[in-house]
Design an enzyme around this catalytic site. Structure first.
Site, short mmCIF file in Angstrom:
data_model
loop_
_atom_site.label_atom_id
_atom_site.label_comp_id
_atom_site.label_asym_id
_atom_site.label_seq_id
_atom_site.Cartn_x
_atom_site.Cartn_y
_atom_site.Cartn_z
N GLN A 1 -2.41 -21.08 -75.28
CA GLN A 1 -2.40 -20.55 -76.64
C GLN A 1 -2.64 -21.64 -77.68
OE1 GLN A 1 -0.23 -19.75 -74.19
NE2 GLN A 1 0.94 -17.90 -74.68
N LYS A 2 -3.43 -21.30 -78.69
CA LYS A 2 -3.63 -22.10 -79.90
C LYS A 2 -4.26 -23.46 -79.62
CE LYS A 2 -2.69 -20.02 -82.73
NZ LYS A 2 -3.48 -18.87 -83.21
N LYS B 1 -15.19 -6.87 -75.92
CA LYS B 1 -14.74 -8.25 -75.82
C LYS B 1 -15.17 -8.91 -74.52
CE LYS B 1 -10.72 -8.04 -78.88
NZ LYS B 1 -9.27 -8.30 -79.01
N LYS B 2 -15.23 -8.10 -73.44
CA LYS B 2 -15.56 -8.67 -72.14
C LYS B 2 -17.07 -8.60 -71.88
CE LYS B 2 -12.89 -6.44 -69.29
NZ LYS B 2 -12.24 -6.11 -67.98
N ARG C 1 -10.84 -14.87 -69.76
CA ARG C 1 -10.47 -13.76 -70.64
C ARG C 1 -11.67 -12.90 -71.00
NH1 ARG C 1 -8.47 -14.74 -76.91
NH2 ARG C 1 -8.69 -12.59 -77.62
N HIS D 1 -2.41 -14.93 -70.82
CA HIS D 1 -2.27 -16.39 -70.87
C HIS D 1 -1.53 -16.90 -69.63
CE1 HIS D 1 -3.99 -17.19 -74.80
NE2 HIS D 1 -3.34 -16.13 -75.27
N SER E 1 0.22 -24.20 -85.45
CA SER E 1 -0.69 -23.06 -85.34
C SER E 1 0.01 -21.87 -84.67
CB SER E 1 -1.93 -23.46 -84.55
OG SER E 1 -2.83 -22.38 -84.46
N THR F 1 -19.38 -27.04 -82.58
CA THR F 1 -19.13 -27.43 -83.96
C THR F 1 -17.73 -27.99 -84.10
OG1 THR F 1 -20.63 -25.71 -84.76
CG2 THR F 1 -19.10 -26.65 -86.36
#
Length: 467
Positions: free
Chosen positions: A113-114, A141-142, A158, A168, A210, A334
């Site tokens: 996570q994060k 999403k998949k 994921r 997770h 975060s 990026t």
């Protein structure tokens, strides 16, 4: 004569000053290898290096443009020279795997996570040059990531297989779950599949902040299974920090005060083999001993992973992934200089408290950063050596062709052609390529990058913090 003498003296003085500044920058590398110990000097060194990289003027002397036109050097604002702290074996550093996307090999992404895992996960399914690209449809999403010529997946993540081993899932869950899940989804193999585990890590303080902001907005990970040794922990083994449906609106102080908060040292716990410490039963050993065992396990697993990247080094992460798996991304990664978590103003004493709460993650991240940068340094050295060997082979081949042409008498209709003309063109193209790579690093995100979610930079930053 006086004017010429004065001009000559000025030039000599400028040369001396430039040499002194160069010597000073070099000395900073050895006297103050740690940025935290000599922050002012390192800021000066970083400014000087960035000036060289862009061809800006120092005094009245302009450094040649492209002197350090390496897109990887100034990515994090650090010094160009990296001073290692840990000793690693050649096997630890030289991470190049024989990944066969047409065979039985599978990449397994452990998403902490994060840490920026959502963006990296999207790179995996949408941004790799493949013979058979993943099929991603709008509103879903998949994606479907099949091997060329087969209806079998090469990616367990994921955005390809979903949370098949739990939301997770950590190292302990994935290593025991993935093989059986793959066998249930696809026909069992006579030979076992090769699983290549990868992950992304992040600076512990930034990651912790975060996660707090994420929880403060009402997010939870209640669906996480935390399976270890075949079962999930009981409520007494893993108490909740809140009594309601979520913990929305909690203050940073409340977030830090909960002794059961899994945000504390999350990266160490998720990368370690929890079976070594009795899973979530904390009564088997002291807290200090427990975390020491988990830290060593996390380090060992991290070294053995096929690849890991760091959120703070996006271009280097891209480079090492491409080199490790012999795959190339379509668009460059990026590097975002700031996120919502980094914009949170936290007093120094609170930052110290966060570091103390995440002391094992801090140690793990320093270890991981050192290993990551040593791998990058070695890979770049190998790349330069291979390029040098190719140039030497090309020159030997051209010299051999020149001797052959000189030993042959020209026909009346033939006109002499410079034997090194091809070499000149080749060298010119080689010189142009770094400039092209540098320009490519500034290319904006392409159209396929979830425009519905990331139509503006502000939306993109918001989604960075929604992981």
């Amino acid at each position: 004569m006086d004017e010429k003498s004065s001009s000559s003296s000025h030039h000599r003085l400028l040369i001396v000053l430039l040499m002194v500044m160069l010597f000073g920058v070099i000395m900073v590398q050895y006297v103050c290898p740690s940025r935290s110990e000599c922050q002012a000097l390192h800021r000066l060194g970083s400014w000087f290096n960035s000036g060289k990289a862009t061809g800006t003027r120092v005094g009245d002397s302009e450094l040649p443009d492209g002197f350090q036109k390496d897109p990887y050097i100034a990515e994090d604002g650090a010094m160009a020279r990296f001073v290692p702290r840990f000793n690693f074996t050649k096997e630890d550093l030289n991470r190049v795997v024989d990944f066969n996307i047409k065979g039985d090999d599978v990449i397994v992404f452990l998403h902490i996570q994060k840490t920026g895992g959502t963006t990296f996960g999207r790179h995996l399914v949408r941004n790799i040059q493949l013979e058979r690209p993943c099929e991603c449809h709008a509103g879903q999403k998949k994606c479907t990531c099949f091997r060329p010529g087969k209806k079998e997946t090469w990616l367990f993540s994921r955005f390809s297989t979903g949370w098949s081993c739990g939301l997770h899932a950590d190292w302990t869950e994935l290593t025991s779950c993935v093989p059986s899940r793959m066998d249930s989804r696809e026909a069992p193999r006579s030979l076992p599949r090769n699983y290549y585990y990868i992950t992304i890590l992040r600076d512990p303080v930034s990651r912790y902040l975060s996660e707090w902001r994420h929880v403060q907005r009402g997010a939870t990970w209640k669906a996480s299974l935390h399976v270890c040794d075949g079962r999930s922990p009981t409520l007494s083994e893993l108490p909740s920090c809140y009594s309601g449906d979520d913990w929305s609106g909690c203050s940073l102080q409340e977030f830090m005060d909960c002794p059961y908060n899994l945000a504390n040292n999350r990266q160490t716990r998720m990368l370690a083999d929890l079976s070594l410490v009795g899973c979530y039963n904390v009564s088997t050993m002291s807290e200090e001993e427990r975390w020491a065992v988990l830290l060593e396990s996390a380090k060992r697993n991290l070294r053995g992973m096929a690849f890991f990247g760091l959120t703070e080094y996006q271009r280097k992460t891209q480079y090492l992934f491409e080199r490790t798996f012999n795959l190339e991304f379509i668009a460059p990664f990026t590097q975002l200089n700031g996120t919502r978590a980094s914009s949170v103003e936290v007093p120094p004493e609170t930052q110290r408290r966060i570091r103390q709460l995440n002391r094992w993650d801090v140690e793990l991240y320093e270890y991981a950063r050192d290993l990551f940068l040593q791998r990058f340094q070695l890979a770049r050295q190998q790349e330069r050596r291979q390029a040098r060997e190719r140039r030497q082979q090309e020159r030997r081949r051209l010299r051999g062709g020149l001797r052959t042409n000189q030993g042959r008498q020209l026909k009346p209709t033939e006109t002499p052609r410079p034997a090194n003309s091809r070499s000149v063109v080749t060298e010119e193209r080689r010189r142009e390529k770094p400039a092209e790579d540098s320009v490519a690093s500034e290319v904006p995100l392409p159209d396929w990058w979830d425009l519905d979610e990331n139509s503006t930079l502000e939306d993109y930053l918001d989604n960075v913090e929604q992981w």
